[in-house]
Design a protein around this motif. Structure first.
Motif, PDB file in Angstrom:
ATOM      1  N   ILE A  93       0.839  -1.205   0.000  1.00  0.00           N
ATOM      2  CA  ILE A  93       0.000   0.000   0.000  1.00  0.00           C
ATOM      3  C   ILE A  93       0.874   1.255   0.000  1.00  0.00           C
ATOM      4  N   GLU A 131       2.688   1.621  -3.430  1.00  0.00           N
ATOM      5  CA  GLU A 131       1.785   2.047  -4.500  1.00  0.00           C
ATOM      6  C   GLU A 131       1.429   3.524  -4.353  1.00  0.00           C
ATOM      7  N   ARG A 132       1.168   3.958  -3.144  1.00  0.00           N
ATOM      8  CA  ARG A 132       0.823   5.366  -2.928  1.00  0.00           C
ATOM      9  C   ARG A 132       2.007   6.288  -3.235  1.00  0.00           C
ATOM     10  N   SER A 133       3.216   5.811  -2.975  1.00  0.00           N
ATOM     11  CA  SER A 133       4.391   6.634  -3.279  1.00  0.00           C
ATOM     12  C   SER A 133       4.550   6.824  -4.785  1.00  0.00           C
ATOM     13  N   GLY A 186       0.313   9.592  -3.524  1.00  0.00           N
ATOM     14  CA  GLY A 186      -0.535   9.474  -2.345  1.00  0.00           C
ATOM     15  C   GLY A 186      -1.879   8.817  -2.580  1.00  0.00           C
ATOM     16  N   ASN A 187      -2.162   8.430  -3.799  1.00  0.00           N
ATOM     17  CA  ASN A 187      -3.448   7.799  -4.115  1.00  0.00           C
ATOM     18  C   ASN A 187      -3.313   6.288  -4.209  1.00  0.00           C
ATOM     19  N   ASP A 188      -4.420   5.608  -3.971  1.00  0.00           N
ATOM     20  CA  ASP A 188      -4.494   4.188  -4.282  1.00  0.00           C
ATOM     21  C   ASP A 188      -4.862   4.039  -5.756  1.00  0.00           C
ATOM     22  N   ASP A 227      -8.425   0.802   4.998  1.00  0.00           N
ATOM     23  CA  ASP A 227      -8.131   1.768   3.932  1.00  0.00           C
ATOM     24  C   ASP A 227      -8.999   1.598   2.690  1.00  0.00           C
ATOM     25  N   TYR A 235      -3.539  -5.136  -5.696  1.00  0.00           N
ATOM     26  CA  TYR A 235      -2.892  -3.845  -5.873  1.00  0.00           C
ATOM     27  C   TYR A 235      -2.329  -3.828  -7.296  1.00  0.00           C
TER      28      TYR A 235
END
Length: 358
Positions: free
Chosen positions: A129, A132-134, A138-140, A225, A313
């Motif tokens: 998580i 992926e956000r990085s 900052g989004n999924d 989340d 993901y």
């Protein structure tokens, strides 16, 4: 005798596939015995029934398709000369072992997926998580896709495509085994890659990178989340049936009851849906550009669907793509080494293509 020689040539050329499958089978039997895992034979029986029904279905489809395309004056004589010769029968018999291997792989893999909690904890989700956000500021990944895909009809259609994928496991492998468009080298490259994909990507990597994915993050790990994503999917299912929702409920129930039957087990990273699609794409593009394009876009659709439907993901598909690509590049070296051995079937005269030309 000539046809028997053809069958023998093909089987001998595919020995690395069978040796690897037997080795994997030994490992699985050892794990079942060590952990006292009961295995239901019904799963294997069902898998065999499906795959050989698919073979019969492909046979009749091919006849009808070619009758319409070629329009022979004497259909029965044409069918006899094309499908009921000793050469065609030899090609069919030569395909039995790889089809049997594929039928066994699916229920065995389901059992192994269910066994992952015995070997490790599902402790990679938080890491995936964060990674992926990085990459997505900052989004999924599902949030990035939601403005385009977040409509019940679209979601339901993607869910149907996600379920159609299962045809690759039965009809798809049957076509590769029986189609004259797939030469011997491509055929054996596909099937060894297929066995490696299920064992290394779907077995070993899935255990080393154990994760449950967005859909099970909250009920299994207590990670809330993706509650908004699941809320949307369940709302969409109330508007238009989304086929994946009852399957996800079944998987969660099977996890809690420790059911290791056919189609059970939870594992997100890597995505076997994407992995299998990548393998079919790599194979199809060797047959024709059109087939390659079709399977490429199907792979993209499944990858997107795996994220939108909360199974995976986005990183799961990326790892699958890289892993299958590596396997695909490695396998020819295995057969090159095998063919170079000073054995009767490794000689050029013995390794002639035995697949009837189109």
């Amino acid at each position: 005798m000539k046809q028997l020689a053809k069958i023998t040539r093909r089987w001998c050329g595919e020995v690395p596939i069978y040796l690897y499958a037997l080795g994997c089978g030994g490992v699985v039997l050892y794990l079942w015995a060590s952990f006292d895992i009961p295995y239901e034979g019904a799963g294997s029986t069902t898998s065999f029934q499906i795959i050989y029904t698919a073979a019969i279905g492909w046979f009749f489809f091919d006849i009808i398709y070619r009758l319409i395309r070629e329009r022979p004056d004497r259909p029965l004589a044409w069918a006899k000369n094309r499908y009921f010769t000793s050469s065609s029968l030899a090609a069919l018999i030569a395909s039995v072992p790889v089809l049997a291997m594929c039928a066994i792989l699916i229920p065995v893999f389901s059992s192994l997926k269910a066994m992952i909690p015995l070997f490790t904890q599902f402790d990679w989700d938080v890491t995936f998580i964060v990674w992926e956000r990085s990459l997505l500021f900052g989004n999924d990944a599902w949030q990035v896709m939601q403005p385009v895909l977040g409509y019940p009809l679209v979601t339901a259609a993607i869910a149907v495509s996600y379920h159609i994928w299962v045809l690759l496991l039965y009809l798809g492998v049957t076509v590769v085994a029986l189609s004259g468009s797939v030469n011997d080298d491509l055929r054996r490259r596909f099937f060894l890659s297929y066995a490696l994909a299920w064992s290394l990507v779907g077995g070993l990597l899935a255990t080393l990178l154990a994760s449950v994915g967005p859909v099970f993050a909250e009920p299994i790990l207590g990670i809330p989340d993706f509650a908004a994503q699941m809320e949307y999917l369940r709302w969409a299912n109330q508007q238009v049936p989304v086929m994946t929702i009852p399957v996800q409920d079944m998987l969660l129930e099977s996890y809690t009851t420790k059911d290791n039957g056919l189609g059970r087990g939870i594992s997100a990273m890597p995505s076997m849906h994407v992995a299998v699609c990548v393998l079919f794409w790599l194979t199809a593009r060797e047959v024709s550009k059109t087939a390659g394009r079709i399977f490429f876009w199907f792979m993209v659709l499944i990858w997107i669907g795996s994220v939108h439907l909360a199974y995976h993901y986005a990183l799961d598909g990326l790892v699958s793509l890289a892993a299958i690509w590596g396997i695909w590049k490695l396998v020819p070296h295995v057969f090159k080494a095998w063919d170079s051995l000073p054995l009767p079937w490794s000689q050029p005269a013995f390794r002639t293509n035995t697949v009837p030309a189109e």
